[in-house]
Design a protein around this motif. Structure first.
Motif, PDB file in Angstrom:
ATOM      1  N   ARG A  12      -4.819   7.735 -14.767  1.00 33.59           N
ATOM      2  CA  ARG A  12      -4.754   8.628 -15.927  1.00 33.59           C
ATOM      3  C   ARG A  12      -3.437   9.384 -15.960  1.00 33.59           C
ATOM      4  NH1 ARG A  12      -6.561  13.822 -17.209  1.00 33.59           N
ATOM      5  NH2 ARG A  12      -7.506  14.165 -15.155  1.00 33.59           N
ATOM      6  N   LYS A  13      -2.861   9.661 -14.770  1.00 37.45           N
ATOM      7  CA  LYS A  13      -1.593  10.370 -14.688  1.00 37.45           C
ATOM      8  C   LYS A  13      -0.382   9.447 -14.839  1.00 37.45           C
ATOM      9  CE  LYS A  13      -2.667  14.727 -13.843  1.00 37.45           C
ATOM     10  NZ  LYS A  13      -2.106  15.878 -14.589  1.00 37.45           N
ATOM     11  N   GLY A  14      -0.622   8.130 -14.894  1.00 43.68           N
ATOM     12  CA  GLY A  14       0.473   7.183 -15.071  1.00 43.68           C
ATOM     13  C   GLY A  14       1.223   6.860 -13.799  1.00 43.68           C
ATOM     14  N   PHE A  15       0.587   7.004 -12.624  1.00 44.52           N
ATOM     15  CA  PHE A  15       1.251   6.674 -11.368  1.00 44.52           C
ATOM     16  C   PHE A  15       1.446   5.162 -11.248  1.00 44.52           C
ATOM     17  CE2 PHE A  15      -0.630  10.627  -9.027  1.00 44.52           C
ATOM     18  CZ  PHE A  15       0.115  11.443  -9.865  1.00 44.52           C
ATOM     19  N   ASP A  16       2.397   4.748 -10.392  1.00 43.06           N
ATOM     20  CA  ASP A  16       2.569   3.331 -10.124  1.00 43.06           C
ATOM     21  C   ASP A  16       1.586   2.895  -9.040  1.00 43.06           C
ATOM     22  OD1 ASP A  16       3.590   4.286  -7.726  1.00 43.06           O
ATOM     23  OD2 ASP A  16       5.655   3.686  -8.130  1.00 43.06           O
ATOM     24  N   LEU A  17       1.672   1.617  -8.642  1.00 43.95           N
ATOM     25  CA  LEU A  17       0.724   1.066  -7.674  1.00 43.95           C
ATOM     26  C   LEU A  17       0.692   1.881  -6.388  1.00 43.95           C
ATOM     27  CD1 LEU A  17      -1.209  -1.085  -6.582  1.00 43.95           C
ATOM     28  CD2 LEU A  17       0.791  -2.490  -5.991  1.00 43.95           C
ATOM     29  N   TRP A  18       1.880   2.191  -5.845  1.00 43.21           N
ATOM     30  CA  TRP A  18       1.929   2.945  -4.593  1.00 43.21           C
ATOM     31  C   TRP A  18       1.297   4.328  -4.764  1.00 43.21           C
ATOM     32  CZ3 TRP A  18       2.678   2.045   0.392  1.00 43.21           C
ATOM     33  CH2 TRP A  18       2.899   3.133   1.237  1.00 43.21           C
ATOM     34  N   GLY A  19       1.610   4.985  -5.859  1.00 42.87           N
ATOM     35  CA  GLY A  19       1.067   6.314  -6.099  1.00 42.87           C
ATOM     36  C   GLY A  19      -0.446   6.304  -6.246  1.00 42.87           C
ATOM     37  N   ILE A  20      -0.964   5.302  -6.960  1.00 44.18           N
ATOM     38  CA  ILE A  20      -2.409   5.200  -7.173  1.00 44.18           C
ATOM     39  C   ILE A  20      -3.128   4.955  -5.853  1.00 44.18           C
ATOM     40  CG2 ILE A  20      -4.208   3.749  -8.199  1.00 44.18           C
ATOM     41  CD1 ILE A  20      -2.296   3.390 -10.597  1.00 44.18           C
ATOM     42  N   VAL A  21      -2.618   4.021  -5.051  1.00 44.68           N
ATOM     43  CA  VAL A  21      -3.253   3.714  -3.770  1.00 44.68           C
ATOM     44  C   VAL A  21      -3.131   4.902  -2.819  1.00 44.68           C
ATOM     45  CG1 VAL A  21      -3.164   2.235  -1.730  1.00 44.68           C
ATOM     46  CG2 VAL A  21      -2.938   1.233  -4.006  1.00 44.68           C
ATOM     47  N   THR A  22      -1.996   5.580  -2.834  1.00 44.60           N
ATOM     48  CA  THR A  22      -1.809   6.737  -1.953  1.00 44.60           C
ATOM     49  C   THR A  22      -2.788   7.853  -2.289  1.00 44.60           C
ATOM     50  OG1 THR A  22       0.552   6.259  -1.638  1.00 44.60           O
ATOM     51  CG2 THR A  22      -0.186   8.515  -1.195  1.00 44.60           C
ATOM     52  N   VAL A  23      -2.877   8.191  -3.576  1.00 40.57           N
ATOM     53  CA  VAL A  23      -3.811   9.244  -3.983  1.00 40.57           C
ATOM     54  C   VAL A  23      -5.247   8.826  -3.671  1.00 40.57           C
ATOM     55  CG1 VAL A  23      -4.758  10.525  -5.942  1.00 40.57           C
ATOM     56  CG2 VAL A  23      -2.302  10.175  -5.748  1.00 40.57           C
ATOM     57  N   GLY A  24      -5.576   7.567  -3.956  1.00 37.91           N
ATOM     58  CA  GLY A  24      -6.925   7.084  -3.693  1.00 37.91           C
ATOM     59  C   GLY A  24      -7.275   7.116  -2.213  1.00 37.91           C
ATOM     60  N   ALA A  25      -6.362   6.617  -1.372  1.00 42.47           N
ATOM     61  CA  ALA A  25      -6.639   6.562   0.061  1.00 42.47           C
ATOM     62  C   ALA A  25      -6.760   7.962   0.662  1.00 42.47           C
ATOM     63  CB  ALA A  25      -5.540   5.779   0.776  1.00 42.47           C
ATOM     64  N   LEU A  26      -5.865   8.862   0.292  1.00 39.24           N
ATOM     65  CA  LEU A  26      -5.923  10.218   0.824  1.00 39.24           C
ATOM     66  C   LEU A  26      -7.160  10.963   0.339  1.00 39.24           C
ATOM     67  CD1 LEU A  26      -2.171  11.322   0.620  1.00 39.24           C
ATOM     68  CD2 LEU A  26      -3.480  10.673   2.642  1.00 39.24           C
ATOM     69  N   THR A  27      -7.565  10.689  -0.888  1.00 44.08           N
ATOM     70  CA  THR A  27      -8.798  11.302  -1.392  1.00 44.08           C
ATOM     71  C   THR A  27     -10.001  10.782  -0.613  1.00 44.08           C
ATOM     72  OG1 THR A  27      -7.844  11.441  -3.623  1.00 44.08           O
ATOM     73  CG2 THR A  27     -10.230  11.680  -3.440  1.00 44.08           C
ATOM     74  N   GLY A  28      -9.982   9.490  -0.313  1.00 43.07           N
ATOM     75  CA  GLY A  28     -11.107   8.881   0.380  1.00 43.07           C
ATOM     76  C   GLY A  28     -11.286   9.362   1.807  1.00 43.07           C
ATOM     77  N   VAL A  29     -10.196   9.575   2.526  1.00 39.38           N
ATOM     78  CA  VAL A  29     -10.309   9.923   3.953  1.00 39.38           C
ATOM     79  C   VAL A  29     -10.011  11.378   4.253  1.00 39.38           C
ATOM     80  CG1 VAL A  29      -9.709   7.560   4.594  1.00 39.38           C
ATOM     81  CG2 VAL A  29      -7.909   9.304   4.512  1.00 39.38           C
TER      82      VAL A  29
END
Length: 210
Positions: free
Chosen positions: A24-41
């Motif tokens: 939704r914020k328009g991040f690229d692949l690295w940004g999306i995975v980084t935010v997702g992974a850090l949110t998850g763990v």
């Protein structure tokens, strides 16, 4: 076993919510995975630090990061199937909150802490990843928004597990299920019906300035 399953599901769901916020914020692949992974763990790392489990399991073992990364990649490639990203983020976050609050409290019970400590650890496990997600995406954390309940349902779910797991002979998995359903249900109900805690009176600051 159920505790581990709920923890992995919580990681996946929280990671998905973080990844969708990145989309939704328009991040690229690295940004999306980084935010997702850090949110998850993120919540699990905070939980382990509080319980003295070092290094944290999410750092010591690869499955948590893998689960979070895969969930984030699924969102990256298939997010167009979600017609309303904002609503999807809130629903997934509610589910992840309920799962993390109860699994965090259950892990604390396994470490032989008090019911009070288990409830607090469960609460912090539930809100840790979401706060990190919102901070990275420059959003006001859901925890602090006055529009609906967030921390209260997490605390209630964690308390159910903490008290039930330390003060009764009922199997812990029963309290896990009850607490997760209760916490998630209260969070979703607050979104639907607009339940909220009271805020300070609107004229407080005006009187203070006079």
């Amino acid at each position: 076993m159920l505790q581990e399953i709920l923890n992995d599901v919580g990681i996946a769901v929280f990671a998905a919510s973080g990844a969708m916020l990145g989309v939704r914020k328009g991040f690229d692949l690295w940004g999306i995975v980084t935010v997702g992974a850090l949110t998850g763990v993120g919540g699990g790392i905070l939980r382990d630090v509080l319980l003295g489990i070092t290094p944290p399991s999410s750092v010591q073992n690869w499955p948590p990061i893998l689960v979070a990364t895969v969930a984030s990649l699924v969102v990256f490639f298939f997010h167009p199937t979600f017609t309303q990203l904002r609503r999807s983020v809130l629903i997934l976050d509610a589910i992840g909150m309920g799962l993390f609050a109860t699994s965090g409290a259950a892990i604390a019970v396994d470490q032989h802490v008090s019911a009070f400590a288990a409830a607090i650890v469960g609460l912090l496990t539930a809100i840790g990843g979401g706060i990190l997600r919102d901070a990275l995406a420059n959003e006001i954390p859901l925890l602090l928004r006055p529009s609906d309940l967030y921390a209260v349902p997490a605390l209630i779910g964690a308390t159910v597990v903490g008290v039930g797991g330390t003060e009764s002979s009922v199997p812990i998995w029963v309290w896990l299920v009850v607490g997760a359903v209760l916490a998630t249900g209260l969070r979703l109900a607050s979104l639907v019906f607009g339940w909220r805690l009271p805020t300070a009176p609107g004229d407080t600051w005006r009187h203070a300035e006079d």
